[in-house]
Design a protein around this motif. Structure first.
Motif, PDB file in Angstrom:
ATOM      1  N   VAL A  65     -12.346  14.421  95.062  1.00 12.93           N
ATOM      2  CA  VAL A  65     -11.515  15.132  96.033  1.00 12.93           C
ATOM      3  C   VAL A  65     -11.777  16.641  95.923  1.00 12.93           C
ATOM      4  N   ILE A  66     -11.950  17.290  97.074  1.00 13.29           N
ATOM      5  CA  ILE A  66     -12.133  18.736  97.142  1.00 13.29           C
ATOM      6  C   ILE A  66     -10.853  19.337  97.728  1.00 13.29           C
ATOM      7  N   TRP A  67     -10.322  20.339  97.046  1.00  5.92           N
ATOM      8  CA  TRP A  67      -9.055  20.954  97.450  1.00  5.92           C
ATOM      9  C   TRP A  67      -9.258  22.410  97.859  1.00  5.92           C
ATOM     10  N   LYS A  68      -8.408  22.861  98.760  1.00  2.00           N
ATOM     11  CA  LYS A  68      -8.323  24.290  99.053  1.00  2.00           C
ATOM     12  C   LYS A  68      -6.989  24.801  98.508  1.00  2.00           C
ATOM     13  N   ALA A  69      -7.055  25.858  97.692  1.00  5.23           N
ATOM     14  CA  ALA A  69      -5.827  26.490  97.194  1.00  5.23           C
ATOM     15  C   ALA A  69      -5.277  27.378  98.304  1.00  5.23           C
ATOM     16  N   THR A  70      -4.048  27.147  98.730  1.00  4.24           N
ATOM     17  CA  THR A  70      -3.502  27.869  99.892  1.00  4.24           C
ATOM     18  C   THR A  70      -2.358  28.816  99.550  1.00  4.24           C
ATOM     19  N   ASP A  71      -1.822  28.724  98.340  1.00  3.38           N
ATOM     20  CA  ASP A  71      -0.768  29.666  97.955  1.00  3.38           C
ATOM     21  C   ASP A  71      -0.766  29.825  96.432  1.00  3.38           C
ATOM     22  N   PHE A  72      -0.357  31.006  96.003  1.00  6.84           N
ATOM     23  CA  PHE A  72      -0.394  31.341  94.577  1.00  6.84           C
ATOM     24  C   PHE A  72       0.899  32.035  94.182  1.00  6.84           C
ATOM     25  N   ASP A  73       1.144  32.078  92.879  1.00  7.09           N
ATOM     26  CA  ASP A  73       2.269  32.860  92.355  1.00  7.09           C
ATOM     27  C   ASP A  73       1.759  33.672  91.169  1.00  7.09           C
ATOM     28  N   VAL A  74       2.217  34.919  91.099  1.00  7.58           N
ATOM     29  CA  VAL A  74       1.816  35.819  90.016  1.00  7.58           C
ATOM     30  C   VAL A  74       3.040  36.033  89.128  1.00  7.58           C
ATOM     31  N   LEU A  75       2.999  35.488  87.908  1.00 13.94           N
ATOM     32  CA  LEU A  75       4.163  35.475  87.033  1.00 13.94           C
ATOM     33  C   LEU A  75       3.993  36.484  85.899  1.00 13.94           C
ATOM     34  N   SER A  76       4.950  37.375  85.762  1.00 15.64           N
ATOM     35  CA  SER A  76       4.879  38.398  84.715  1.00 15.64           C
ATOM     36  C   SER A  76       5.257  37.825  83.358  1.00 15.64           C
ATOM     37  N   TYR A  77       4.489  38.220  82.334  1.00 18.04           N
ATOM     38  CA  TYR A  77       4.869  37.850  80.974  1.00 18.04           C
ATOM     39  C   TYR A  77       6.148  38.588  80.578  1.00 18.04           C
ATOM     40  N   LYS A  78       6.293  39.806  81.043  1.00 15.71           N
ATOM     41  CA  LYS A  78       7.443  40.647  80.681  1.00 15.71           C
ATOM     42  C   LYS A  78       8.691  40.196  81.429  1.00 15.71           C
ATOM     43  N   LYS A  79       9.817  40.281  80.745  1.00 23.17           N
ATOM     44  CA  LYS A  79      11.093  39.891  81.362  1.00 23.17           C
ATOM     45  C   LYS A  79      11.762  41.060  82.057  1.00 23.17           C
ATOM     46  N   VAL A 130      -0.378  47.291  84.645  1.00 21.93           N
ATOM     47  CA  VAL A 130       0.362  48.346  83.945  1.00 21.93           C
ATOM     48  C   VAL A 130       1.548  47.771  83.184  1.00 21.93           C
ATOM     49  N   ALA A 131       2.241  46.815  83.784  1.00 21.10           N
ATOM     50  CA  ALA A 131       3.441  46.248  83.161  1.00 21.10           C
ATOM     51  C   ALA A 131       3.125  45.246  82.054  1.00 21.10           C
ATOM     52  N   GLY A 132       1.870  44.894  81.899  1.00 23.21           N
ATOM     53  CA  GLY A 132       1.493  43.904  80.900  1.00 23.21           C
ATOM     54  C   GLY A 132       0.711  42.769  81.539  1.00 23.21           C
TER      55      GLY A 132
END
Length: 517
Positions: free
Chosen positions: A77-91, A56-58
């Motif tokens: 090498v095989i990796w497991k992704a264990t953490d993520f970040d969700v970054l908004s385009y909007k300020k 909704v916010a973009g």
């Protein structure tokens, strides 16, 4: 590197100079070089781009912020992704109404719900989406493609999130195909030969189970769908990809599951394909009273077929010794617990044949005689069962006591009862949120901020608000009664109190509602 106007994603490979630029206002994606990154940018390490999504916010950029090495596969090498970040385009969120703000918050919670489920795997140098056999028979042109371009899209879990990067071939190196599943930590570089055994699981019929507070909702087979058309198209593609199909249907041949078994059998018979074999094995009937030794009946029945399908094997000189000519596709209702047990047994039989072929085992030697290896093997499959079940049903798998030990135990039955109770609660009261979250992540639902009516504002029936509380209280009373009651009256006392409590609920409930339903 983050500035108020742009995201700069720098490639950190040795000698790389490329930088991916994402404009936070126009959403345009371009390429630049490292010297174009402003010194004022806020810098942080990431390990890959999972993709972008519109809420909704973009737009939002999803990045991998933590990874764990799970092993090496032929020097990759095989990796497991264990953490993520969700970054908004909007300020800022000042452009949103209160309802839009709440909806955006809910959609973010859905996204994070999926990201918090364990099992995201990737490699920056190896194609995890294709089988070993398929990768051994590819063209030079295929080898030159980016991992995203050559990936089998059926297994790219973040395919929808990568759609914008997919549209621009020049930025494909920044697009990371990620799988969702299970991998056992193991280092394989010392192995000179390569072998694999592929299996599948599913019921390719249009059917559903609607949550209705019953422990096992009756399966509903669609009366409007063109079953035969979908069935034929599915198996046509499966035969092209995998070869012969040996179907092992493990569901009950009586009761509520019977119509589904009959429908599946009828579809196979109607198709009349020489590339398909159908075997119905009523798992619960055959193994009742904890007679799990009777699974050998099924294994003996399919032994000749398994030898015919074979497995894929490449020797130390790189020569293909055998190809896998087809797959077993096992299923139960949810393709989790019963299915996992049978797949683990078929896989062990195949592995035993592979090791005998390689000379690791002598002819006649059996894997179950190798105590240390048996323990590792069984635990790997039990861990796989738990991972798949948590991803799909929200709890650990059932029947893992047999997978881990080779025996059905009373403690295992108790744990199955506990997990079944948690599944019952989640299926009826939280499965909708989980399914909606997966649909949002996979692109089955797209957010439209211009919708006049929010899809999240549908009021819930009072039962779905009250019944979870009622269940917790009721089960708590049962547990208290079990702890307080003497051994001789253990069951009767708890049952009486539980029924008295439900009777009280029935008296106090509105006249048009039956809480016992």
């Amino acid at each position: 590197h983050i500035t108020p106007e742009k995201f700069y994603v720098e490639a950190c490979d040795d000698g790389a100079d490329d930088v991916l630029i994402i404009d936070r206002v126009s959403t345009e994606v371009t390429l630049a070089v490292k010297k174009d990154v402003p010194p004022s940018a806020v810098t942080r390490p990431i390990f890959g781009i999972l993709g972008t999504i519109h809420l909704v916010a973009g737009n939002y950029l999803i990045v991998i912020t933590k990874k764990t090495k799970v092993g090496e596969f032929f020097n990759h090498v095989i990796w497991k992704a264990t953490d993520f970040d969700v970054l908004s385009y909007k300020k800022t969120m000042l452009h949103l109404t209160d309802i839009q703000l709440q909806d955006n918050k809910t959609f973010l919670a859905m996204l994070n719900h999926v990201l918090n489920v364990d099992g995201f795997y990737f490699s920056t140098t190896y194609d995890l989406t294709h089988t070993l056999q398929r990768l051994s028979n590819t063209s030079p042109e295929f080898q030159e493609m980016s991992l995203l371009e050559r990936a089998d899209q059926r297994f790219v879990w973040n395919g929808h999130l990568l759609r914008e990067l997919s549209a621009q071939p020049e930025v494909h190196r920044f697009a990371l195909p990620v799988l969702h599943g299970f991998s056992r930590s193991r280092y394989l570089n010392f192995i000179r030969s390569k072998a694999s055994f592929v299996q599948a699981r599913s019921i390719p019929v249009f059917w559903s189970q609607r949550p209705n507070l019953k422990y096992k909702p009756r399966p509903q087979i669609s009366k409007v769908a063109n079953h035969m058309d979908g069935f034929q198209r599915h198996f046509d593609s499966q035969v092209i990809i995998y070869g012969k199909q040996v179907i092992i249907n493990l569901i009950n041949q009586k009761g509520s599951e019977k119509p589904l078994e009959q429908t599946f059998a009828t579809m196979v018979s109607s198709l009349g394909s020489g590339m398909m074999r159908y075997i119905a094995f009523d798992f619960h009937k055959e193994c009742k009273n904890m007679r799990w030794d009777r699974l050998s009946i099924l294994l003996d029945q399919v032994a000749e077929m398994q030898d015919e399908l074979s497995y894929f094997l490449v020797d130390s000189a790189g020569q293909v010794v055998t190809n896998q000519e087809g797959v077993f596709r096992s299923n139960c209702m949810d393709c989790l617990d019963r299915t996992n047990v049978i797949q683990s047994l078929l896989a062990r039989r195949s592995l035993q044949a592979q090791l005998q072929r390689l000379g690791v085992l002598h002819v006649g030697q059996k894997l179950e005689e190798q105590d240390e290896f048996e323990k590792i093997y069984k635990n790997a499959w039990a861990d796989n069962a738990n991972a798949c079940a948590k991803q799909y049903a929200g709890t650990g798998a059932l029947k893992t006591d047999f997978t881990r030990t080779g025996k059905r135990t009373h403690l295992g039955l108790i744990m199955d009862g506990w997990n079944s109770m948690i599944r019952y609660y989640k299926n009826n009261f939280s499965d909708g949120f989980r399914q909606d979250s997966i649909d949002l992540f996979l692109g089955n639902y797209s957010v439209d901020e211009l919708e006049s009516h929010s899809p999240l504002s549908v009021p819930r029936d009072w039962k779905f608000l009250a019944l979870p509380i009622i269940m917790v209280v009721a089960f708590s009373m049962c547990i208290i009664c079990l702890l307080m009651a003497g051994k001789s009256a253990l069951i009767s006392h708890s049952s009486i109190y539980f029924l008295e409590f439900l009777g009280t609920l029935k008296k106090e409930a509105p006249s048009n509602v039956d809480p016992l339903s």
